[in-house]
Design a protein around this motif. Structure first.
Motif, PDB file in Angstrom:
ATOM      1  N   LYS A   2     130.939  27.599  97.425  1.00 25.17           N
ATOM      2  CA  LYS A   2     129.918  26.975  98.264  1.00 25.17           C
ATOM      3  C   LYS A   2     128.686  26.569  97.457  1.00 25.17           C
ATOM      4  O   LYS A   2     127.845  25.819  97.943  1.00 25.17           O
ATOM      5  CB  LYS A   2     129.520  27.926  99.392  1.00 25.17           C
ATOM      6  CG  LYS A   2     130.635  28.121 100.417  1.00 25.17           C
ATOM      7  CD  LYS A   2     130.167  28.984 101.574  1.00 25.17           C
ATOM      8  CE  LYS A   2     131.272  29.116 102.620  1.00 25.17           C
ATOM      9  NZ  LYS A   2     130.838  29.956 103.769  1.00 25.17           N
ATOM     10  N   LYS A   3     128.590  27.098  96.236  1.00 27.32           N
ATOM     11  CA  LYS A   3     127.450  26.774  95.382  1.00 27.32           C
ATOM     12  C   LYS A   3     127.768  25.637  94.408  1.00 27.32           C
ATOM     13  O   LYS A   3     127.088  25.476  93.393  1.00 27.32           O
ATOM     14  CB  LYS A   3     127.040  28.020  94.592  1.00 27.32           C
ATOM     15  CG  LYS A   3     126.366  29.089  95.438  1.00 27.32           C
ATOM     16  CD  LYS A   3     124.941  28.674  95.791  1.00 27.32           C
ATOM     17  CE  LYS A   3     124.155  29.839  96.344  1.00 27.32           C
ATOM     18  NZ  LYS A   3     122.732  29.483  96.578  1.00 27.32           N
ATOM     19  N   VAL A   4     128.828  24.861  94.701  1.00 30.81           N
ATOM     20  CA  VAL A   4     129.247  23.751  93.835  1.00 30.81           C
ATOM     21  C   VAL A   4     129.200  22.452  94.623  1.00 30.81           C
ATOM     22  O   VAL A   4     129.692  22.378  95.759  1.00 30.81           O
ATOM     23  CB  VAL A   4     130.671  23.977  93.285  1.00 30.81           C
ATOM     24  CG1 VAL A   4     131.098  22.802  92.405  1.00 30.81           C
ATOM     25  CG2 VAL A   4     130.749  25.278  92.502  1.00 30.81           C
ATOM     26  N   LEU A   5     128.613  21.424  94.025  1.00 32.50           N
ATOM     27  CA  LEU A   5     128.611  20.078  94.600  1.00 32.50           C
ATOM     28  C   LEU A   5     129.472  19.178  93.715  1.00 32.50           C
ATOM     29  O   LEU A   5     129.280  19.128  92.496  1.00 32.50           O
ATOM     30  CB  LEU A   5     127.186  19.531  94.660  1.00 32.50           C
ATOM     31  CG  LEU A   5     127.034  18.076  95.141  1.00 32.50           C
ATOM     32  CD1 LEU A   5     127.381  17.960  96.621  1.00 32.50           C
ATOM     33  CD2 LEU A   5     125.627  17.559  94.883  1.00 32.50           C
ATOM     34  N   SER A   6     130.435  18.500  94.316  1.00 30.06           N
ATOM     35  CA  SER A   6     131.336  17.629  93.551  1.00 30.06           C
ATOM     36  C   SER A   6     130.858  16.178  93.610  1.00 30.06           C
ATOM     37  O   SER A   6     130.475  15.687  94.677  1.00 30.06           O
ATOM     38  CB  SER A   6     132.758  17.732  94.105  1.00 30.06           C
ATOM     39  OG  SER A   6     133.620  16.859  93.407  1.00 30.06           O
ATOM     40  N   ILE A   7     130.895  15.520  92.461  1.00 32.10           N
ATOM     41  CA  ILE A   7     130.512  14.107  92.351  1.00 32.10           C
ATOM     42  C   ILE A   7     131.699  13.357  91.744  1.00 32.10           C
ATOM     43  O   ILE A   7     132.079  13.605  90.600  1.00 32.10           O
ATOM     44  CB  ILE A   7     129.276  13.937  91.448  1.00 32.10           C
ATOM     45  CG1 ILE A   7     128.105  14.777  91.965  1.00 32.10           C
ATOM     46  CG2 ILE A   7     128.887  12.466  91.350  1.00 32.10           C
ATOM     47  CD1 ILE A   7     126.980  14.938  90.949  1.00 32.10           C
ATOM     48  N   ILE A   8     132.299  12.470  92.505  1.00 35.12           N
ATOM     49  CA  ILE A   8     133.445  11.689  92.020  1.00 35.12           C
ATOM     50  C   ILE A   8     132.948  10.297  91.640  1.00 35.12           C
ATOM     51  O   ILE A   8     132.362   9.583  92.461  1.00 35.12           O
ATOM     52  CB  ILE A   8     134.550  11.589  93.090  1.00 35.12           C
ATOM     53  CG1 ILE A   8     135.026  12.980  93.489  1.00 35.12           C
ATOM     54  CG2 ILE A   8     135.729  10.759  92.561  1.00 35.12           C
ATOM     55  CD1 ILE A   8     136.036  12.995  94.624  1.00 35.12           C
ATOM     56  N   LEU A   9     133.171   9.928  90.385  1.00 33.54           N
ATOM     57  CA  LEU A   9     132.707   8.638  89.878  1.00 33.54           C
ATOM     58  C   LEU A   9     133.742   7.573  90.233  1.00 33.54           C
ATOM     59  O   LEU A   9     134.873   7.616  89.764  1.00 33.54           O
ATOM     60  CB  LEU A   9     132.498   8.718  88.370  1.00 33.54           C
ATOM     61  CG  LEU A   9     131.494   9.797  87.939  1.00 33.54           C
ATOM     62  CD1 LEU A   9     131.504   9.970  86.428  1.00 33.54           C
ATOM     63  CD2 LEU A   9     130.100   9.460  88.426  1.00 33.54           C
ATOM     64  N   GLY A  10     133.325   6.631  91.066  1.00 33.40           N
ATOM     65  CA  GLY A  10     134.251   5.607  91.544  1.00 33.40           C
ATOM     66  C   GLY A  10     134.605   4.552  90.523  1.00 33.40           C
ATOM     67  O   GLY A  10     135.439   3.705  90.767  1.00 33.40           O
ATOM     68  N   GLY A  11     133.970   4.602  89.376  1.00 34.09           N
ATOM     69  CA  GLY A  11     134.330   3.657  88.313  1.00 34.09           C
ATOM     70  C   GLY A  11     133.602   2.338  88.446  1.00 34.09           C
ATOM     71  O   GLY A  11     132.935   2.048  89.440  1.00 34.09           O
ATOM     72  N   GLY A  12     133.775   1.527  87.407  1.00 39.99           N
ATOM     73  CA  GLY A  12     133.149   0.208  87.383  1.00 39.99           C
ATOM     74  C   GLY A  12     134.014  -0.819  88.091  1.00 39.99           C
ATOM     75  O   GLY A  12     134.648  -0.548  89.109  1.00 39.99           O
ATOM     76  N   ALA A  13     134.078  -2.008  87.518  1.00 39.19           N
ATOM     77  CA  ALA A  13     134.812  -3.103  88.153  1.00 39.19           C
ATOM     78  C   ALA A  13     136.318  -2.926  88.073  1.00 39.19           C
ATOM     79  O   ALA A  13     137.065  -3.644  88.740  1.00 39.19           O
ATOM     80  CB  ALA A  13     134.412  -4.424  87.503  1.00 39.19           C
ATOM     81  N   GLY A  14     136.792  -1.991  87.258  1.00 43.01           N
ATOM     82  CA  GLY A  14     138.240  -1.771  87.148  1.00 43.01           C
ATOM     83  C   GLY A  14     138.976  -2.940  86.539  1.00 43.01           C
ATOM     84  O   GLY A  14     140.070  -3.299  86.987  1.00 43.01           O
ATOM     85  N   THR A  15     138.387  -3.535  85.515  1.00 47.46           N
ATOM     86  CA  THR A  15     138.978  -4.754  84.942  1.00 47.46           C
ATOM     87  C   THR A  15     140.359  -4.504  84.343  1.00 47.46           C
ATOM     88  O   THR A  15     141.205  -5.397  84.350  1.00 47.46           O
ATOM     89  CB  THR A  15     138.056  -5.325  83.850  1.00 47.46           C
ATOM     90  OG1 THR A  15     137.733  -4.290  82.905  1.00 47.46           O
ATOM     91  CG2 THR A  15     136.752  -5.835  84.469  1.00 47.46           C
TER      92      THR A  15
END
Length: 429
Positions: A2-15
């Protein structure tokens, strides 16, 4: 957790995944017939009891937003959420995200409001199953400021990754981005320190970053505010921090694949059909991969021959032969077709018999794969209209080609038919 926050990086343009990313964000690209790439890290978080999850995006995020809002609905009485944070203009940051670190920096004010101890930073385009609890436990036991998840790697593949060196305590002391020659040799490490057997260590004397990190809350805030010109975690923030911070490596021994290119995406999907045990399996009751619940009818097959394939729900298949392929939801294949070594992403909706008949009478191509068509070593994106007696076989063995005006591209010898494209009757590719 419960003391962890997850951040998912959606990426750039995905070229590198274009044209699959022409109309959607990279994490929204369909996977294994019925999932999307974003379902992998989100499911790993849920299975690890981490339920505060932000997804950072800026390109073509409409379908990703729709998928997440329809799929991950926690009740409103707990601090549990999966939310999209899209790039936005503010007086302090008038521009787009400039990199992975910059994306987090621009939303740091929001993330710091949570009463947490660690940030778990993940990528949105990897295929793997991981219990993050063990990763975070190692981070806490070593009192690390930053912990990187790494994979052991052999010399053949090592020069394609960002590599690192560690000392006898597992602390990261050096980084090198895609080294070659003597520079590569200098990055060899004794991976028995991280738990590999002597034999495994000889075969894989390098360690590569997975692009998965745990930061102490205060450390991340300090690093991002003190180094405004640094915009990338893997290339700038973490290497610079290793000099005066405790940066630890955590060895991940399971299956992991970066599916950021067309070839890797294609190979990873078809590898799911391997028997008896694919490298990555969706058939794990203890750690399921979640996705949007759809109320589709069972797949209907009439006089078909299907071998080494995965068929999603709601498909209609008639007198066809399908081998070593993955078919997505609502896929429609007419009589006399041969599908081999291919990925069909399926359809977003059904055409009625009346609609299909009207389209044919008007000289148009109905949805799905028309009668008598052969498809080999190809990716057919969603809602494609493939005519009758079409050959998608890359007959000239072309490695790279751009035919967007005709509805397809070729990448690494793989024909990719674009989303919503129409391939007329009798076409030969």
């Amino acid at each position: 957790m419960k003391k962890v926050l997850s951040i998912i990086l959606g990426g750039g343009a995905g070229t590198r995944l274009y044209p699959l990313t022409k109309l959607r964000a990279k994490p929204a690209v369909p996977l294994a017939g019925k999932y999307r790439l974003i379902d992998i890290p989100v499911s790993n978080c849920i299975n690890s009891e981490i339920t505060k999850i932000y997804v950072l995006t800026q390109f073509n995020s409409a379908s990703l937003n729709r998928h997440l809002s329809r799929t991950y609905n926690f009740n409103g009485f707990n601090d549990e959420f999966v939310e999209v944070l899209a790039a936005q203009q503010t007086p302090e940051n008038p521009g787009w995200f400039q990199g992975t670190a910059d994306a987090v920096r621009q939303y740091l004010w929001l993330m710091e409001e949570w009463d947490i101890d660690e940030y778990l930073i993940l990528s949105g385009d990897h295929l793997y199953r991981m219990d993050y609890r063990q990763f975070i436990q190692r981070h806490r036991e070593t009192n690390a400021d930053i912990t990187l998840s790494v994979v052991p790697i052999d010399e053949k593949r090592a020069s394609s990754f960002g590599l690192m060196k560690i000392d006898d305590n597992g602390r990261v002391i050096d980084f090198s981005e895609k080294p070659k020659g003597d520079a590569l040799k200098q990055m060899q490490v004794d991976t028995t320190i991280l738990g590999l057997s002597p034999d495994q260590a000889r075969k894989s004397p390098y360690i590569a970053s997975m692009g998965i990190y745990v930061f102490k809350k205060d450390v991340l805030g300090k690093l991002l505010r003190a180094n405004l010109e640094q915009t990338d975690f893997g290339k700038e923030i973490i290497p610079a921090a290793s000099a005066d911070h405790n940066v630890q490596a955590y060895l991940f021994k399971g299956y992991w694949e970066d599916i950021g290119t067309i070839e890797a995406f294609y190979e990873s999907n078809l590898a799911l059909t391997q028997q008896p045990y694919p490298a990555f399996s969706f058939y794990d009751e203890k750690a399921p991969i979640y996705t949007r619940a759809r109320y589709l009818p069972p797949t209907k097959m009439v006089d078909c021959t299907i071998t080494e394939s995965m068929i999603s729900e709601g498909c209609i298949l008639k007198e066809c032969r399908i081998h070593h392929s993955v078919l997505g939801i609502r896929a429609r294949v007419e009589a006399g077709c041969t599908i081999e070594d291919s990925l069909l992403m399926g359809l977003d909706f059904y055409e009625s018999s009346a609609q299909r008949k009207a389209a044919s009478q008007a000289g148009k191509v109905p949805q799905g794969i028309g009668a008598g068509t052969t498809i080999r070593r190809a990716i057919i994106d969603k809602n494609a209209h493939i005519g009758k007696n079409v050959l998608i076989i890359n007959k000239d063995r072309i490695e790279e080609a751009d035919r967007e005006d005709q509805g397809f591209l070729i990448r690494n010898g793989i024909v990719v038919v674009m989303k919503n494209a129409t391939i007329p009757d009798g076409t030969v590719i």
